[in-house]
Motif scaffolding. Structure first.
Motif, PDB file in Angstrom:
ATOM      1  N   GLY A 257       0.792  -1.210   0.000  1.00  0.00           N
ATOM      2  CA  GLY A 257       0.000   0.000   0.000  1.00  0.00           C
ATOM      3  C   GLY A 257       0.829   1.266   0.000  1.00  0.00           C
ATOM      4  N   VAL A 258       0.132   2.394   0.140  1.00  0.00           N
ATOM      5  CA  VAL A 258       0.780   3.698   0.234  1.00  0.00           C
ATOM      6  C   VAL A 258       1.148   3.931   1.693  1.00  0.00           C
ATOM      7  N   CYS A 259       2.419   4.253   1.954  1.00  0.00           N
ATOM      8  CA  CYS A 259       2.900   4.453   3.329  1.00  0.00           C
ATOM      9  C   CYS A 259       3.565   5.813   3.459  1.00  0.00           C
ATOM     10  N   ALA A 260       3.259   6.482   4.562  1.00  0.00           N
ATOM     11  CA  ALA A 260       3.912   7.750   4.873  1.00  0.00           C
ATOM     12  C   ALA A 260       5.076   7.500   5.820  1.00  0.00           C
ATOM     13  N   MET A 261       6.199   8.147   5.549  1.00  0.00           N
ATOM     14  CA  MET A 261       7.315   8.172   6.496  1.00  0.00           C
ATOM     15  C   MET A 261       7.077   9.361   7.418  1.00  0.00           C
ATOM     16  N   VAL A 262       6.833   9.103   8.699  1.00  0.00           N
ATOM     17  CA  VAL A 262       6.427  10.138   9.654  1.00  0.00           C
ATOM     18  C   VAL A 262       7.528  10.323  10.700  1.00  0.00           C
ATOM     19  N   PRO A 263       8.247  11.457  10.695  1.00  0.00           N
ATOM     20  CA  PRO A 263       9.220  11.708  11.762  1.00  0.00           C
ATOM     21  C   PRO A 263       8.503  11.996  13.082  1.00  0.00           C
ATOM     22  N   VAL A 264       8.983  11.381  14.157  1.00  0.00           N
ATOM     23  CA  VAL A 264       8.392  11.539  15.486  1.00  0.00           C
ATOM     24  C   VAL A 264       9.480  12.028  16.437  1.00  0.00           C
ATOM     25  N   ASP A 265       9.199  13.122  17.129  1.00  0.00           N
ATOM     26  CA  ASP A 265      10.153  13.679  18.084  1.00  0.00           C
ATOM     27  C   ASP A 265      10.298  12.744  19.281  1.00  0.00           C
ATOM     28  N   VAL A 266      11.545  12.516  19.718  1.00  0.00           N
ATOM     29  CA  VAL A 266      11.786  11.613  20.850  1.00  0.00           C
ATOM     30  C   VAL A 266      12.441  12.333  22.029  1.00  0.00           C
ATOM     31  N   ARG A 267      12.381  13.676  22.049  1.00  0.00           N
ATOM     32  CA  ARG A 267      12.912  14.405  23.200  1.00  0.00           C
ATOM     33  C   ARG A 267      12.058  14.123  24.440  1.00  0.00           C
ATOM     34  N   PRO A 268      12.691  14.032  25.592  1.00  0.00           N
ATOM     35  CA  PRO A 268      11.907  13.847  26.820  1.00  0.00           C
ATOM     36  C   PRO A 268      11.057  15.080  27.094  1.00  0.00           C
ATOM     37  N   PRO A 269       9.974  14.944  27.847  1.00  0.00           N
ATOM     38  CA  PRO A 269       9.151  16.105  28.216  1.00  0.00           C
ATOM     39  C   PRO A 269       9.994  17.185  28.885  1.00  0.00           C
ATOM     40  N   GLY A 270       9.740  18.440  28.516  1.00  0.00           N
ATOM     41  CA  GLY A 270      10.489  19.551  29.087  1.00  0.00           C
ATOM     42  C   GLY A 270      11.778  19.870  28.376  1.00  0.00           C
ATOM     43  N   GLU A 271      12.138  19.125  27.320  1.00  0.00           N
ATOM     44  CA  GLU A 271      13.383  19.367  26.600  1.00  0.00           C
ATOM     45  C   GLU A 271      13.126  19.708  25.139  1.00  0.00           C
ATOM     46  N   ALA A 272      12.043  20.435  24.886  1.00  0.00           N
ATOM     47  CA  ALA A 272      11.683  20.773  23.508  1.00  0.00           C
ATOM     48  C   ALA A 272      12.708  21.675  22.846  1.00  0.00           C
ATOM     49  N   ALA A 273      13.519  22.410  23.646  1.00  0.00           N
ATOM     50  CA  ALA A 273      14.483  23.342  23.082  1.00  0.00           C
ATOM     51  C   ALA A 273      15.870  22.732  22.897  1.00  0.00           C
ATOM     52  N   VAL A 274      16.031  21.434  23.150  1.00  0.00           N
ATOM     53  CA  VAL A 274      17.328  20.789  22.943  1.00  0.00           C
ATOM     54  C   VAL A 274      17.589  20.684  21.443  1.00  0.00           C
ATOM     55  N   LEU A 275      18.723  21.239  20.999  1.00  0.00           N
ATOM     56  CA  LEU A 275      19.021  21.244  19.572  1.00  0.00           C
ATOM     57  C   LEU A 275      19.704  19.953  19.144  1.00  0.00           C
ATOM     58  N   GLY A 276      19.635  19.669  17.858  1.00  0.00           N
ATOM     59  CA  GLY A 276      20.254  18.472  17.301  1.00  0.00           C
ATOM     60  C   GLY A 276      19.227  17.642  16.572  1.00  0.00           C
ATOM     61  N   ASN A 277      19.542  16.385  16.347  1.00  0.00           N
ATOM     62  CA  ASN A 277      18.629  15.452  15.705  1.00  0.00           C
ATOM     63  C   ASN A 277      18.134  14.446  16.743  1.00  0.00           C
ATOM     64  N   HIS A 278      16.898  14.639  17.164  1.00  0.00           N
ATOM     65  CA  HIS A 278      16.304  13.791  18.195  1.00  0.00           C
ATOM     66  C   HIS A 278      14.935  13.336  17.704  1.00  0.00           C
ATOM     67  N   TYR A 279      14.946  12.483  16.717  1.00  0.00           N
ATOM     68  CA  TYR A 279      13.697  11.976  16.162  1.00  0.00           C
ATOM     69  C   TYR A 279      13.958  10.595  15.562  1.00  0.00           C
ATOM     70  N   ALA A 280      12.883   9.895  15.280  1.00  0.00           N
ATOM     71  CA  ALA A 280      12.943   8.655  14.508  1.00  0.00           C
ATOM     72  C   ALA A 280      11.711   8.626  13.618  1.00  0.00           C
ATOM     73  N   THR A 281      11.782   7.885  12.540  1.00  0.00           N
ATOM     74  CA  THR A 281      10.666   7.840  11.603  1.00  0.00           C
ATOM     75  C   THR A 281       9.881   6.540  11.772  1.00  0.00           C
ATOM     76  N   VAL A 282       8.574   6.666  11.663  1.00  0.00           N
ATOM     77  CA  VAL A 282       7.674   5.526  11.736  1.00  0.00           C
ATOM     78  C   VAL A 282       6.825   5.521  10.469  1.00  0.00           C
ATOM     79  N   ARG A 283       6.652   4.355   9.881  1.00  0.00           N
ATOM     80  CA  ARG A 283       5.817   4.249   8.685  1.00  0.00           C
ATOM     81  C   ARG A 283       4.353   4.111   9.089  1.00  0.00           C
ATOM     82  N   VAL A 284       3.509   4.905   8.447  1.00  0.00           N
ATOM     83  CA  VAL A 284       2.073   4.872   8.715  1.00  0.00           C
ATOM     84  C   VAL A 284       1.353   4.598   7.396  1.00  0.00           C
ATOM     85  N   PRO A 285       0.532   3.541   7.331  1.00  0.00           N
ATOM     86  CA  PRO A 285      -0.219   3.285   6.097  1.00  0.00           C
ATOM     87  C   PRO A 285      -1.236   4.392   5.847  1.00  0.00           C
TER      88      PRO A 285
END
Length: 420
Positions: A257-285
């Motif tokens: 089928g058609v799948c979206a690559m969806v980046p999901v933020d993995v920063r802990p709560p309260g650390e939204a301003a931490v710079l860098g690459n802190h995500y992983a992608t999950v496929r969603v149909p």
């Protein structure tokens, strides 16, 4: 830490930074990620903007990083140096670059290389790009340096408005460890359908954006009789409908089928301003069959069952624990992730929900995340929420430029249609 500082020893890049760096060098346009902020009101002067940047960003060590070490090291490294020259990194209106519609001006900047000899980020002041009597700020960075959440944190730090912790998005509950392991294994399998627009990506870009109001988005979220859908599910269901309406989903029925690559933020709560690459992608149909509400129900049900945030965290831990070396296996996996057999299209969403924001006397009217285009994937769709609504954006390469405006309008129509 401000002013001149001694250059530190080179430190190895984290695995995700290294993958993004080797994916394309800092001199290539392919891995440039950007955030566009539009304002209604008077624009700051270039010197005023530079002073504000130095005042509010100089404490971010991440913005001092350049690629260090040998030209082609076995593992790429970061080097931290002096605070970058504000005249070169905060760019005012450029002669000859202000012609044409705002979308075309932004597209030209997205195609401009970021030189590796200095920290690979730039902030552009674009008079007139925010609409009538408005302006825009475009923050560009190499993806090895910053992710979308980092760009949002930096732009947010420049603005005036409410200050306080932002609640993390809800992506579902934590599943059993066995289920997470099964998800990790399933993410290695080819499940996506190559679509008619897939192919090599050229060096030029096309950009289009459209707005939906907060009331329209809320109406779409309330379209399910079983309960309120997530905003992310509305976006993904709208993307599925827009691709179908544009006849960009190939011949049906067809598997996979058609799948979206969806980046999901993995920063802990309260650390939204931490710079860098802190995500992983999950496929969603993406369900392309049935009516709009049926697609929304299917998408919302999957995102809740799959517990996207925990699934992404498990992937991020696996990446961080990987051996710091490159070889035939990791190179092959990298090419596989770029393949349309892994994901049909990139769909990414961000949210800034802290309240009305302004830059001086100019109020923020919209934010747009503009991700890079990977080899073989010349199309990306994004939704960036604010307190007044959301901006839907489509980014394509120049060869598929006819898709940009059409898909952006269809995506808006799909979301509006859900609430009727």
């Amino acid at each position: 830490m401000r002013g001149a500082t001694a250059v530190r020893d080179c430190v190895p890049m984290p695995p995700l930074d290294a993958w993004l760096h080797r994916h394309q060098s800092s001199g290539a346009v392919c891995m440039t990620v950007a955030l566009l902020a539009r304002f209604a009101g008077p624009a700051p002067t270039p010197d005023g903007l530079r002073s504000l940047v130095e005042k509010r960003w100089s404490g971010y060590d991440r913005l001092r990083l350049t690629v260090g070490g040998a030209a082609h090291p076995a593992w790429p490294r970061w080097t931290s140096g002096v605070w970058p020259d504000p005249v070169r990194h905060v760019v005012g209106p450029e002669e000859g670059a202000q012609d044409g519609p705002a979308e075309e001006r932004v597209a030209r900047l997205l195609a401009r290389p970021l030189g590796p000899e200095r920290p690979p980020w730039r902030l552009h002041l674009l008079p007139g790009a925010g609409g009538e009597d408005g302006f825009a700020l475009l923050l560009r960075a190499h993806h090895a340096l910053l992710d979308g959440r980092s760009l949002l944190a930096l732009v947010r730090d420049l603005l005036d408005g409410p200050v306080g912790p932002v609640p993390p998005p809800a992506y579902g509950t934590v599943g059993p460890a066995r289920r997470r392991r099964l998800h990790a294994l399933s993410d290695l399998l080819p499940r996506a359908r190559p679509l008619p627009f897939h192919g090599p990506v050229d060096t030029h870009r096309a950009v289009a954006w459209r707005r939906v109001t907060g009331a329209e988005l809320d109406a779409a979220r309330n379209a399910l009789p079983s309960g309120r859908a997530s905003a992310n599910a509305v976006f993904l269901a709208g993307a599925a409908g827009a691709l179908r309406a544009a006849e960009a989903t190939g011949r049906l029925p067809s598997l996979p089928g058609v799948c979206a690559m969806v980046p999901v933020d993995v920063r802990p709560p309260g650390e939204a301003a931490v710079l860098g690459n802190h995500y992983a992608t999950v496929r969603v149909p993406l369900p392309v069959a049935g009516g709009p509400r049926r697609r929304l129900a299917a998408t919302d049900g999957f995102t809740r069952r799959a517990a996207l945030r925990e699934r992404a965290r498990a992937q991020a831990l696996a990446v961080a624990a990987a051996p710091r070396r490159h070889g035939p296996v990791t190179d092959a996996l990298g090419r596989y992730v770029d393949s349309p057999l892994y994901a049909s299209v990139l769909c990414s969403s961000l949210a800034e929900r802290s309240g009305p924001l302004a830059l001086g006397a100019a109020g923020l009217t919209g934010l747009s995340l503009l991700p890079p285009l990977s080899p073989g994937h010349p199309l990306a769709l994004t939704m960036t929420r604010d307190t007044a609504g959301a901006t839907l954006a489509v980014i394509t390469d120049h060869g598929r430029r006819a898709l940009a405006g059409r898909l952006a309008a269809l995506l808006r129509d799909e979301i509006r249609g859900l609430g009727r």
